[in-house]
Every structure is written in C-alpha cells, then in structure tokens.
Design an enzyme around this catalytic site. Structure first.
Site, PDB file in Angstrom:
ATOM      1  N   LYS A  66     -11.062  -2.934   6.561  1.00  0.00           N
ATOM      2  CA  LYS A  66     -10.099  -2.300   5.587  1.00  0.00           C
ATOM      3  C   LYS A  66     -10.786  -2.320   4.170  1.00  0.00           C
ATOM      4  O   LYS A  66     -11.074  -3.525   3.780  1.00  0.00           O
ATOM      5  CB  LYS A  66      -8.650  -3.134   5.890  1.00  0.00           C
ATOM      6  CG  LYS A  66      -7.649  -2.602   4.785  1.00  0.00           C
ATOM      7  CD  LYS A  66      -6.735  -1.350   5.675  1.00  0.00           C
ATOM      8  CE  LYS A  66      -5.765  -0.457   4.649  1.00  0.00           C
ATOM      9  NZ  LYS A  66      -6.407   0.468   4.016  1.00  0.00           N
ATOM     10  N   LYS A 102     -15.304  -1.507   2.518  1.00  0.00           N
ATOM     11  CA  LYS A 102     -15.393  -0.656   1.200  1.00  0.00           C
ATOM     12  C   LYS A 102     -16.367   0.270   1.309  1.00  0.00           C
ATOM     13  O   LYS A 102     -17.382   0.372   1.870  1.00  0.00           O
ATOM     14  CB  LYS A 102     -16.000  -1.866   0.133  1.00  0.00           C
ATOM     15  CG  LYS A 102     -15.280  -1.382  -1.092  1.00  0.00           C
ATOM     16  CD  LYS A 102     -13.847  -2.106  -1.537  1.00  0.00           C
ATOM     17  CE  LYS A 102     -13.550  -1.989  -2.787  1.00  0.00           C
ATOM     18  NZ  LYS A 102     -12.264  -2.980  -2.841  1.00  0.00           N
ATOM     19  N   THR A 186      -0.060  -3.271  -6.150  1.00  0.00           N
ATOM     20  CA  THR A 186      -1.378  -4.355  -6.590  1.00  0.00           C
ATOM     21  C   THR A 186      -0.811  -5.119  -7.719  1.00  0.00           C
ATOM     22  O   THR A 186      -0.655  -6.075  -7.845  1.00  0.00           O
ATOM     23  CB  THR A 186      -2.722  -3.820  -6.674  1.00  0.00           C
ATOM     24  OG1 THR A 186      -3.045  -2.719  -5.572  1.00  0.00           O
ATOM     25  CG2 THR A 186      -3.698  -4.559  -7.132  1.00  0.00           C
ATOM     26  N   SER A 356      -0.808  -1.411   1.872  1.00  0.00           N
ATOM     27  CA  SER A 356      -1.514  -0.434   2.764  1.00  0.00           C
ATOM     28  C   SER A 356      -1.351  -0.974   4.208  1.00  0.00           C
ATOM     29  O   SER A 356      -1.152  -0.031   5.291  1.00  0.00           O
ATOM     30  CB  SER A 356      -3.155  -0.453   2.573  1.00  0.00           C
ATOM     31  OG  SER A 356      -3.445   0.071   1.411  1.00  0.00           O
TER      32      SER A 356
HETATM   33  N1  GLU Z   1      -8.952  -1.275  -2.956  1.00  0.00           N
HETATM   34  C1  GLU Z   1      -7.913  -2.372  -3.125  1.00  0.00           C
HETATM   35  C2  GLU Z   1      -8.401  -3.585  -2.839  1.00  0.00           C
HETATM   36  O1  GLU Z   1      -9.496  -3.789  -3.385  1.00  0.00           O
HETATM   37  C3  GLU Z   1      -6.968  -1.782  -1.854  1.00  0.00           C
HETATM   38  C4  GLU Z   1      -7.480  -1.842  -0.523  1.00  0.00           C
HETATM   39  C5  GLU Z   1      -6.618  -1.296   0.644  1.00  0.00           C
HETATM   40  O2  GLU Z   1      -5.603  -0.901   0.310  1.00  0.00           O
HETATM   41  O3  GLU Z   1      -7.164  -1.327   1.661  1.00  0.00           O
HETATM   42  O4  GLU Z   1      -7.961  -4.416  -2.620  1.00  0.00           O
END
Ligand code: GLU
Length: 426
Positions: A66, A102, A186, A356
């Site tokens: 994820k 990622k 976030t 998420s």
């Molecule tokens: N890009 C965000 C992070 O670094 C969210 C990742 C997600 O929701 O999967 O945590």
C-alpha cells in the site's frame, strides 16, 4: 550514504534491539518487487514525451502492499524504494493489514496541460496494471497527485480489468467510491498525534507557536484544524516562498488565496503561493522558517530538509513530521542528543493511509460511512497506536521514532516467523 541506505540503517539499529531471527533482517533488507516503466504521452503540440516511472513493493508480509504515487522532478528509483520501505514500517506501526509500496513518475507536473496530465496518469496505470489490485498492491495519492488524478487512474484500471474495482486505488473522488474524510485525513491525524503529545506534556495549544514548512493538502488541513484548536501558526512556506507573523496567520484565507486563481491545470494544482500574502505579513527566506524559535516545527514538504548542515541552527522545541523522511538519520540523532522531541513520520502522517484503509473496507463491503464515522474510526486507531508508541518510548528510554519502529518492526517480524522459520525446526 544514499537515502535508502540512511533509512535502512534505522531498521538495522532497531533489529539489534529486538531479538529476532536473521530471517527478518534478510527479508526486510530489500524490496519484494521493483518495477521501472516508461510512459509515452502524446503532448498537446503533437510530439511524444516518454516519462520514467516506478512502482516498488517493499514488503508484503502483513498484507497487500500500500502506498501513494508521486509526480515530481526528483523522483527516482532510490527515492521510491525508500518511500516504499517507510510505508511498510508505517502500516505496521498503526496495525494495518498492509505491507508497504510506493510509486512515482519523474516529471514536473505543473508544466503539463490538464489533458497531458490525465494521459500521464492513465499511462502510468497501464504500465503497472499487472502488479496492482485490491489484494496485491493498492496505490493512493502522494506529492502532486490528488483525488482527481486517482479518479483517472481508477477509471483506467477498471477499463483494463473490465470490471468495477474501486478497492484497487484509494484517495478517489467520493463520487467514485472515495471515502469522505480522506482529503483531510493526513492533516487531521497529524494534529491528533500532536495533541496527544501536548496533553502528556501538560501543555495547552493556546500557549504553543507553530511554523509549518510546506502548504500542500496535508499541511493545509493540519494548519486549519490546529488554528481552530488554538495553536498559533506563526509561519508557513511552500515551494515558492515563506511568510511569518508573530501575531499568527489564518490558514483558511491563505489557502483560499493560494487556490483562487485556477486555470485548467489549477483543477489539480495551485497556481498561487503563500507569497501572495506578502503585502500583509512579513516575507522571510524559506530556510529561515526552519530555524525560527517556535514551540513546534512542522515539516510537511519533502525528505532531507533537516540534515547535518542545518540541524544545529534548529531552535524549535519539538518537531512534527508530516512529510515522509524530512530528517536525515544524522539530524535525527543530533536532535535526540539535544533533547528535542520528534514526532516521527511513520506515526504522525499515518492518518492518510488509515483512511485509505477505511476506504478500501468501504469499497469491498459496499457499506459507505458518514464523515463522523470515518473520523471516529481514524481517531480510535490512531489514538490507541500513538499511546502505545509514546508509552514504549517512555518505558524504554528511546526516541519516539525508535519506539515507533520497535512497534512496527516487531509486528512484521512476528508475521515473518509465523510464516515459517528455521527456529520452528530447532
Ligand atoms: N501517500 C500517503 C503516505 O505517504 C498515503 C498512502 C496511502 O493512502 O496509501 O502515507
């Protein structure tokens, strides 16, 4: 040391403290899958541009991988690998049934037209479609990608697999199965972590000054909610400049101004900057924000912002990491020595991935929740896991980051052993 080596050195430190089998070190020392792709995009003027992209799945021990997708000129394989490693730790710290992944594309997205951007987003998903999916790897937004971009990506994925698969991508627009509350998650989560720490310290928000580096989605929501709570936001910066006011800044009108002059690309990106406020408040150099004498310095931009070269000038009483990896391990160690507490990324910015996860559950069950339910579930999980990390730091006399890594890596290590370990045969 490169970014990945630096990040992994923290893992090795924690593994030394934890008495775990060598299998764990072996399994966690490199990514499970690392894919580099090229994404051809026909530009508006007719010429073809081929962009470089990556998707890295670091660990799938605890569940499907994820993590977000970033569009930025600095994206490269090392950065994406490091960010995927942090996702693996982060998901484990807050007990999500996910590994870490990622993705990213090396591009200046603000130089693209809206149509070019959509083609890039769709092309990226076509390039990585074979390795993602609701039970395999679930992308989400990250730097310079948002719900609009996730909407294009989710639509492209549905076309490729020829069925509605909302759980394949999170952070989607609500109309496409996105979760209410995801956009603010976030920032909301980061504020909750700060609040819990402030409460333990016996202090109150009204007495605390805050400087924030970065004013994207996460930072804005953090700033807005923090301002409502009574924290005094005295400085803000973005990629174009920084502003300062001892009396305090109001995040909402600044955000409105930053996002007001939107042309087509502005549907995805802001065209303006916090600098637009400069006639009303004092403009300062961006670097000066990092060394202001404030109670809390919030790092919400990119990695490697505080390093050996500037850590001695940091005067803040505490640091909150909303960005991933904003301190190098040397800077982190120096701050720990000086007694400056750091609320680490792998805990403080987990609100996004937690919601998420809630989005993924809603997509899979078809049961959609209201904002109060989403926020409550976020608060419950993050409250409990933050409590564990802060307690552990106190009990073991270690930094909050080390405590978070101990919690997360221990969970991954236990799962590695449960999947079968030589020690079972001894
Ligand atoms: N890009 C965000 C992070 O670094 C969210 C990742 C997600 O929701 O999967 O945590």
């Amino acid at each position: 040391m490169d970014l990945f080596e630096d990040a992994r050195s923290r893992l090795y430190e924690v593994l030394e403290r934890l008495e775990v089998s060598d299998d764990v070190r072996e399994r966690l020392s490199q990514p499970v899958l690392s894919l580099q792709v090229s994404i051809p995009v026909r530009m508006d003027d007719g010429h073809l541009c081929v962009f470089k992209g990556w998707r890295v799945q670091y660990s799938n021990i605890l569940g499907p991988t994820k993590g977000g997708i970033r569009f930025h000129t600095n994206v490269n394989q090392t950065e994406v690998t490091t960010l995927s490693f942090w996702m693996a730790v982060k998901c484990a710290v807050v007990g999500l049934p996910y590994g870490g992944g990622k993705g990213g594309v090396e591009v200046d997205p603000k130089s693209l037209s809206l149509l070019e951007l959509e083609q890039l987003a769709r092309g990226y998903i076509r390039a990585i479609a074979d390795v993602i999916g609701p039970d395999r790897d679930i992308p989400a937004p990250d730097v310079n990608t948002n719900a609009t971009v996730m909407g294009w990506m989710a639509d492209e994925y549905d076309h490729i697999v020829r069925r509605q698969t909302p759980a394949a991508i999170t952070g989607k627009p609500v109309e496409l199965g996105g979760s209410i509350g995801r956009v603010a998650a976030t920032g909301r989560g980061a504020l909750q972590v700060l609040d819990l720490w402030v409460e333990r310290e016996g202090r109150s928000p009204e007495d605390l000054t805050v400087a924030i580096q970065g004013f994207g989605n996460a930072a804005y929501h953090f700033a807005s909610l923090a301002h409502q709570k009574g924290y005094r936001i005295v400085a803000l910066s973005d990629s174009q400049g920084a502003i300062h006011s001892e009396k305090g800044l109001e995040p909402d009108p600044i955000w409105e101004e930053k996002t007001r002059n939107r042309d087509l690309t502005g549907m995805v990106y802001c065209d303006d900057s916090v600098r637009g406020q400069a006639d009303r408040v004092q403009e300062i150099p961006q670097d000066a924000l990092l060394t202001l004498d404030v109670d809390v310095l919030v790092l919400a931009a990119l990695e490697d912002q505080i390093h050996e070269g500037n850590v001695d000038d940091v005067q803040a009483g505490a640091i909150l990491e909303i960005a991933n990896g904003p301190l190098t391990s040397a800077a982190d160690a120096a701050l720990w020595k000086r007694g400056v507490p750091v609320l680490p990324d792998v805990l403080a910015n987990t609100g996004g991935v937690i919601v998420s996860y809630l989005e993924w559950i809603q997509n899979r069950t078809g049961d959609y929740w209201d904002e109060a339910t989403v926020n409550q579930r976020l608060a419950e999980r993050l409250g409990k896991e933050t409590g564990r990390v802060l307690d552990r730091a106190e009990e073991e006399g270690v930094s909050y980051r080390t405590a978070a890594y101990l919690e997360g890596v221990e969970r991954i290590a236990t799962a590695i052993n449960r999947r079968g370990n030589r020690q079972d045969w001894d």
